[in-house]
Design a protein around this motif. Structure first.
Motif, PDB file in Angstrom:
ATOM      1  N   ARG A 202       1.250  -1.621   0.244  1.00  0.00           N
ATOM      2  CA  ARG A 202      -0.313   0.253   0.447  1.00  0.00           C
ATOM      3  C   ARG A 202       0.551   1.154   0.102  1.00  0.00           C
ATOM      4  O   ARG A 202       0.779   2.408   0.195  1.00  0.00           O
ATOM      5  N   HIS A 203       2.468   0.664   0.062  1.00  0.00           N
ATOM      6  CA  HIS A 203       3.143   2.185   0.369  1.00  0.00           C
ATOM      7  C   HIS A 203       2.502   3.421  -1.337  1.00  0.00           C
ATOM      8  O   HIS A 203       2.774   2.824  -2.069  1.00  0.00           O
ATOM      9  N   ARG A 204       2.778   4.723  -0.434  1.00  0.00           N
ATOM     10  CA  ARG A 204       2.784   5.633  -1.765  1.00  0.00           C
ATOM     11  C   ARG A 204       3.793   6.762  -1.061  1.00  0.00           C
ATOM     12  O   ARG A 204       2.960   6.597   0.205  1.00  0.00           O
ATOM     13  N   SER A 205       4.739   7.781  -1.441  1.00  0.00           N
ATOM     14  CA  SER A 205       4.891   8.907  -1.264  1.00  0.00           C
ATOM     15  C   SER A 205       3.789   9.894  -0.808  1.00  0.00           C
ATOM     16  O   SER A 205       3.454   9.279  -2.030  1.00  0.00           O
ATOM     17  N   ARG A 206       3.938  10.426   0.539  1.00  0.00           N
ATOM     18  CA  ARG A 206       2.697  11.424   0.467  1.00  0.00           C
ATOM     19  C   ARG A 206       3.459  12.527   0.579  1.00  0.00           C
ATOM     20  O   ARG A 206       4.311  12.571   0.992  1.00  0.00           O
ATOM     21  N   ARG A 207       2.775  13.989  -0.453  1.00  0.00           N
ATOM     22  CA  ARG A 207       3.742  15.163  -0.672  1.00  0.00           C
ATOM     23  C   ARG A 207       3.037  15.978  -0.133  1.00  0.00           C
ATOM     24  O   ARG A 207       3.343  17.346   0.504  1.00  0.00           O
ATOM     25  N   SER A 208       1.632  15.537   0.582  1.00  0.00           N
ATOM     26  CA  SER A 208       0.430  16.500   0.686  1.00  0.00           C
ATOM     27  C   SER A 208       0.539  17.115   2.481  1.00  0.00           C
ATOM     28  O   SER A 208       0.163  15.062   2.563  1.00  0.00           O
ATOM     29  N   ASP A 258      14.144  23.589  -1.828  1.00  0.00           N
ATOM     30  CA  ASP A 258      13.293  24.105  -2.196  1.00  0.00           C
ATOM     31  C   ASP A 258      11.894  23.388  -2.041  1.00  0.00           C
ATOM     32  O   ASP A 258      10.884  23.873  -2.280  1.00  0.00           O
ATOM     33  N   GLN A 259      11.251  21.962  -1.813  1.00  0.00           N
ATOM     34  CA  GLN A 259      10.827  21.318  -1.431  1.00  0.00           C
ATOM     35  C   GLN A 259       9.329  21.602  -1.204  1.00  0.00           C
ATOM     36  O   GLN A 259      10.208  22.184   0.172  1.00  0.00           O
ATOM     37  N   GLN A 260       8.862  22.323  -1.109  1.00  0.00           N
ATOM     38  CA  GLN A 260       7.543  22.605  -0.584  1.00  0.00           C
ATOM     39  C   GLN A 260       7.016  21.714   0.828  1.00  0.00           C
ATOM     40  O   GLN A 260       6.932  21.946   1.215  1.00  0.00           O
ATOM     41  N   HIS A 261       7.399  20.857   0.219  1.00  0.00           N
ATOM     42  CA  HIS A 261       6.472  19.715   1.194  1.00  0.00           C
ATOM     43  C   HIS A 261       7.405  19.543   2.661  1.00  0.00           C
ATOM     44  O   HIS A 261       7.192  19.539   3.639  1.00  0.00           O
ATOM     45  N   VAL A 262       8.669  19.676   2.335  1.00  0.00           N
ATOM     46  CA  VAL A 262       9.344  19.662   3.414  1.00  0.00           C
ATOM     47  C   VAL A 262       8.705  20.896   4.278  1.00  0.00           C
ATOM     48  O   VAL A 262       9.281  20.616   6.164  1.00  0.00           O
ATOM     49  N   CYS A 323       6.998  11.244   3.214  1.00  0.00           N
ATOM     50  CA  CYS A 323       8.420  10.801   1.946  1.00  0.00           C
ATOM     51  C   CYS A 323       9.721  11.163   1.623  1.00  0.00           C
ATOM     52  O   CYS A 323      10.139  12.098   2.903  1.00  0.00           O
ATOM     53  N   MET A 324      10.532   9.869   1.553  1.00  0.00           N
ATOM     54  CA  MET A 324      11.498  10.668   1.487  1.00  0.00           C
ATOM     55  C   MET A 324      12.619  11.860   1.055  1.00  0.00           C
ATOM     56  O   MET A 324      12.235  11.526  -0.137  1.00  0.00           O
ATOM     57  N   ILE A 325      13.943  12.249   1.156  1.00  0.00           N
ATOM     58  CA  ILE A 325      14.112  13.837   1.048  1.00  0.00           C
ATOM     59  C   ILE A 325      15.629  13.411   0.732  1.00  0.00           C
ATOM     60  O   ILE A 325      16.208  13.728   1.530  1.00  0.00           O
ATOM     61  N   GLY A 326      15.595  12.915  -0.928  1.00  0.00           N
ATOM     62  CA  GLY A 326      17.674  12.463  -1.033  1.00  0.00           C
ATOM     63  C   GLY A 326      18.169  13.556  -1.318  1.00  0.00           C
ATOM     64  O   GLY A 326      19.455  14.144  -1.323  1.00  0.00           O
ATOM     65  N   ALA A 327      17.062  15.086  -1.199  1.00  0.00           N
ATOM     66  CA  ALA A 327      17.485  16.554  -1.611  1.00  0.00           C
ATOM     67  C   ALA A 327      18.284  16.942  -0.004  1.00  0.00           C
ATOM     68  O   ALA A 327      19.437  17.684  -1.117  1.00  0.00           O
ATOM     69  N   PRO A 362      -0.813   5.115  -7.217  1.00  0.00           N
ATOM     70  CA  PRO A 362       0.555   4.331  -7.322  1.00  0.00           C
ATOM     71  C   PRO A 362       1.267   4.050  -8.325  1.00  0.00           C
ATOM     72  O   PRO A 362       0.896   4.307  -8.918  1.00  0.00           O
ATOM     73  N   ARG A 363       2.859   4.528  -7.870  1.00  0.00           N
ATOM     74  CA  ARG A 363       3.724   4.497  -9.116  1.00  0.00           C
ATOM     75  C   ARG A 363       4.362   3.190  -9.880  1.00  0.00           C
ATOM     76  O   ARG A 363       4.755   3.262 -11.090  1.00  0.00           O
ATOM     77  N   GLY A 364       3.505   2.073  -8.565  1.00  0.00           N
ATOM     78  CA  GLY A 364       3.835   1.105  -9.853  1.00  0.00           C
ATOM     79  C   GLY A 364       5.328   0.554  -9.705  1.00  0.00           C
ATOM     80  O   GLY A 364       6.107   1.050  -8.894  1.00  0.00           O
ATOM     81  N   ARG A 365       5.341  -0.060 -10.231  1.00  0.00           N
ATOM     82  CA  ARG A 365       6.905  -0.652 -10.122  1.00  0.00           C
ATOM     83  C   ARG A 365       7.205  -1.471 -11.812  1.00  0.00           C
ATOM     84  O   ARG A 365       6.603  -2.191 -12.502  1.00  0.00           O
ATOM     85  N   MET A 366       8.455  -1.648 -11.897  1.00  0.00           N
ATOM     86  CA  MET A 366       9.094  -2.620 -13.143  1.00  0.00           C
ATOM     87  C   MET A 366       8.268  -3.838 -13.066  1.00  0.00           C
ATOM     88  O   MET A 366       8.413  -4.378 -11.708  1.00  0.00           O
TER      89      MET A 366
HETATM   90  C1  LIG Z   1      16.366   7.522  -0.764  1.00  0.00           C
HETATM   91  C2  LIG Z   1      15.244   8.207  -1.905  1.00  0.00           C
HETATM   92  C3  LIG Z   1      15.204   9.546  -2.260  1.00  0.00           C
HETATM   93  C4  LIG Z   1      13.941  10.482  -1.934  1.00  0.00           C
HETATM   94  N1  LIG Z   1      14.038  11.523  -2.390  1.00  0.00           N
HETATM   95  C5  LIG Z   1      12.829  12.570  -2.640  1.00  0.00           C
HETATM   96  C6  LIG Z   1      13.043  13.836  -2.560  1.00  0.00           C
HETATM   97  O1  LIG Z   1      13.963  14.615  -2.334  1.00  0.00           O
HETATM   98  N2  LIG Z   1      11.716  14.497  -2.688  1.00  0.00           N
HETATM   99  C7  LIG Z   1      10.771  13.605  -3.355  1.00  0.00           C
HETATM  100  O2  LIG Z   1       9.682  14.387  -3.386  1.00  0.00           O
HETATM  101  N3  LIG Z   1      10.874  11.822  -3.403  1.00  0.00           N
HETATM  102  C8  LIG Z   1      11.732  11.484  -3.153  1.00  0.00           C
HETATM  103  N4  LIG Z   1      11.930  10.393  -2.872  1.00  0.00           N
HETATM  104  C9  LIG Z   1      10.303   9.665  -2.991  1.00  0.00           C
HETATM  105  C10 LIG Z   1      10.612   8.523  -4.404  1.00  0.00           C
HETATM  106  O3  LIG Z   1      10.000   9.716  -5.572  1.00  0.00           O
HETATM  107  C11 LIG Z   1       9.307   8.312  -4.896  1.00  0.00           C
HETATM  108  O4  LIG Z   1      10.101   7.117  -3.289  1.00  0.00           O
HETATM  109  C12 LIG Z   1       9.815   7.226  -6.231  1.00  0.00           C
HETATM  110  O5  LIG Z   1       9.255   8.270  -7.314  1.00  0.00           O
HETATM  111  C13 LIG Z   1       8.344   6.092  -6.261  1.00  0.00           C
HETATM  112  O6  LIG Z   1       7.397   6.992  -5.664  1.00  0.00           O
HETATM  113  P1  LIG Z   1       6.404   5.876  -4.768  1.00  0.00           P
HETATM  114  O7  LIG Z   1       6.856   6.141  -3.172  1.00  0.00           O
HETATM  115  O8  LIG Z   1       4.760   6.539  -3.943  1.00  0.00           O
HETATM  116  O9  LIG Z   1       6.048   4.103  -4.554  1.00  0.00           O
HETATM  117  C14 LIG Z   1      12.863   9.633  -2.690  1.00  0.00           C
HETATM  118  C15 LIG Z   1      12.911   8.534  -2.203  1.00  0.00           C
HETATM  119  C16 LIG Z   1      14.304   7.714  -1.642  1.00  0.00           C
HETATM  120  C17 LIG Z   1      14.076   6.657  -1.185  1.00  0.00           C
END
Ligand SMILES: Cc1cc2nc3c(=O)[nH]c(=O)nc-3n(C[C@H](O)[C@H](O)[C@H](O)COP(=O)(O)O)c2cc1C
Length: 451
Positions: A202-208, A258-262, A323-327, A362-366
């Protein structure tokens, strides 16, 4: 004819380090939960067995009968309770306080099973393992009166009349024994009722996010659970800085593209690789941490990533979005200074967390065939999976445009597939790679080596 629940709660709780009956399970004690479940299941009377000198039970339980056993074994407790049973008792449920997360529905179903012809013992079963509580006809329970007989003996002697209740509740077989059991029980009271694996799908990154704060106690619970991930040689080379202060969050956002969700998230978690504690440990013993080692850098980074993934999953299990933030690796030195990180620590990634206000597609996967190989890597399968990856991302874009009016307010290209996007990001001098051009130098300035 009445039904009684006997609640053994006479143990010393040595492994737990506390009286199990009085464990706090989210604002109510274990013994109160058991009594409430029995009450909800229509049990007429609850008898709690306590050892001599045990702490008093909560006042809400004052009306319950309490008996004191002659010995320290569970069977001694049951014998003491049996001596207190009146002649009208027809059914007995033994409900150890260690199974306080079992609910009324299980008790109700067990007691109801005793009405089936030929059934005198009812036991819950989780995935083929039998557990507690155990419901019995009075005549069966009376077997406990004989010296040296245990509950197990009583159940075994009546096996032909035993019916198992298939239960979806793992707490029928999991008792509250160790402090970790208590922590996991407390979390279970907050979590979504998905299994861990179902939750992963059920995972999805949530940004809002909604503006509601994430309570500190919840964050503590989540980070505490997350750090129980495996850790290389128990190195525990990680730290989490939870940023709630809006001004600091704003500065974090600026350092993270400058990601707004942060900025918007009620909390921004900086998930750090942290060799500082290892440096201190080495210092205590006249050594100095070999922070120049690529292996140590990787260990700390991998450990932090494991904690981070666990943390996101835990947050999602409690209905939060993240949502993880690699930035966070765009300006590692500035971010480390902002957060006051010591030497030998850097933010591997950040994580925005809050009550989700969006519902992304959901973004789906390969295709899995590009990821899972049997016995040896199948390069042909990996290559073939690329078409599926393209199709999956195009389908996501088309759905996102049609159902959500685009991604974060903008239409997404539904013609670009995954391969094209990857080529643009990692096959050219992209903005992603450009933003990390100084990464190695900055990591060295933070006290890591990559040698
Ligand atoms: C280590 C890592 C860093 C990420 N950095 C960002 C980020 O800086 N900003 C963002 O919006 N999403 C970020 N994401 C989220 C990914 O874009 C997201 O996990 C991927 O597109 C798959 O989408 P899902 O998580 O909704 O399935 C990051 C994910 C990971 C694992």
């Amino acid at each position: 004819m009445t039904t009684v629940a006997i609640v053994p709660a006479a143990g010393l709780g040595r492994r737990m380090g506390a009286d199990k009956a009085l464990l706090d399970l989210g604002g109510t004690t274990a013994v109160e939960r058991v009594a409430a479940a029995c009450g909800d299941a229509g049990i007429d009377e609850v008898i709690v067995v306590r050892r001599e000198g045990a702490a008093p039970l909560p006042p809400a339980l004052a009306a319950r009968r309490i008996v004191v056993p002659a010995g320290g074994e569970m069977a001694d407790s049951l014998r003491a309770a049996r001596a207190a049973l009146g002649p009208a008792v027809a059914k007995v449920t033994v409900f150890p306080v260690d199974h306080a997360l079992v609910g009324a529905e299980t008790v109700l179903a067990l007691v109801a099973l005793l009405d089936r012809p030929g059934c005198t013992v009812a036991v819950p079963e989780f995935r083929g393992r039998r557990g507690h509580p155990v419901a019995m006809a009075r005549a069966v329970f009376d077997g406990i009166a004989a010296p040296a007989v245990t509950l197990r003996d009583v159940v075994r002697a009546n096996r032909p009349q035993l019916r198992a209740l298939r239960s979806a509740n793992p707490w029928v077989v999991a008792d509250l024994d160790e402090p970790e059991d208590l922590r996991s029980a407390r979390c279970a009271l907050h979590g979504e009722p998905w299994s861990t694996v179902a939750q992963m799908f059920r995972h999805r990154s949530r940004r809002s996010y909604r503006p509601d704060p994430v309570p500190a106690a919840q964050l503590e619970r989540l980070v505490d659970a997350a750090r129980h991930a495996s850790t290389s040689s128990l190195i525990q080379a990680y730290a989490v800085v939870a940023v709630r202060e809006p001004a600091v969050k704003d500065r974090c956002a600026r350092l993270c593209s400058d990601q707004q969700h942060v900025r918007d998230a009620p909390v921004f978690l900086a998930v750090c690789a942290d060799l500082h504690k290892i440096a201190l440990a080495c210092g205590r013993h006249g050594a100095s941490v070999q922070a120049q080692s690529l292996e140590l850098f990787l260990q700390a980074t991998v450990d932090a990533a494991l904690l981070g993934q666990n943390l996101q999953l835990a947050a999602e299990a409690e209905g939060l979005g993240a949502c993880m933030i690699g930035a966070a690796r765009n300006h590692p030195v500035e971010l480390a200074q902002l957060l006051g990180l010591p030497d030998h620590a850097y933010v591997v990634f950040g994580m925005t967390v809050g009550a989700p206000a969006d519902d992304p597609v959901p973004r789906g996967r390969m295709p899995l065939s590009g990821v899972l190989h049997w016995d040896r890597y199948d390069a042909a399968a990996a290559a073939a999976a690329l078409d599926g990856a393209d199709a999956s991302l195009r389908a996501w874009a088309a759905r996102t445009n049609a159902e959500r009016g685009g991604y974060r307010g903008r239409p997404v290209s539904a013609t670009k597939g995954w391969t094209e996007r990857m080529a643009a990001a990692w096959g050219a001098d992209s903005e992603y790679l450009g933003a990390r051009r100084t990464l190695a130098d900055e990591l060295r300035r933070l006290g890591f080596g990559l040698d």
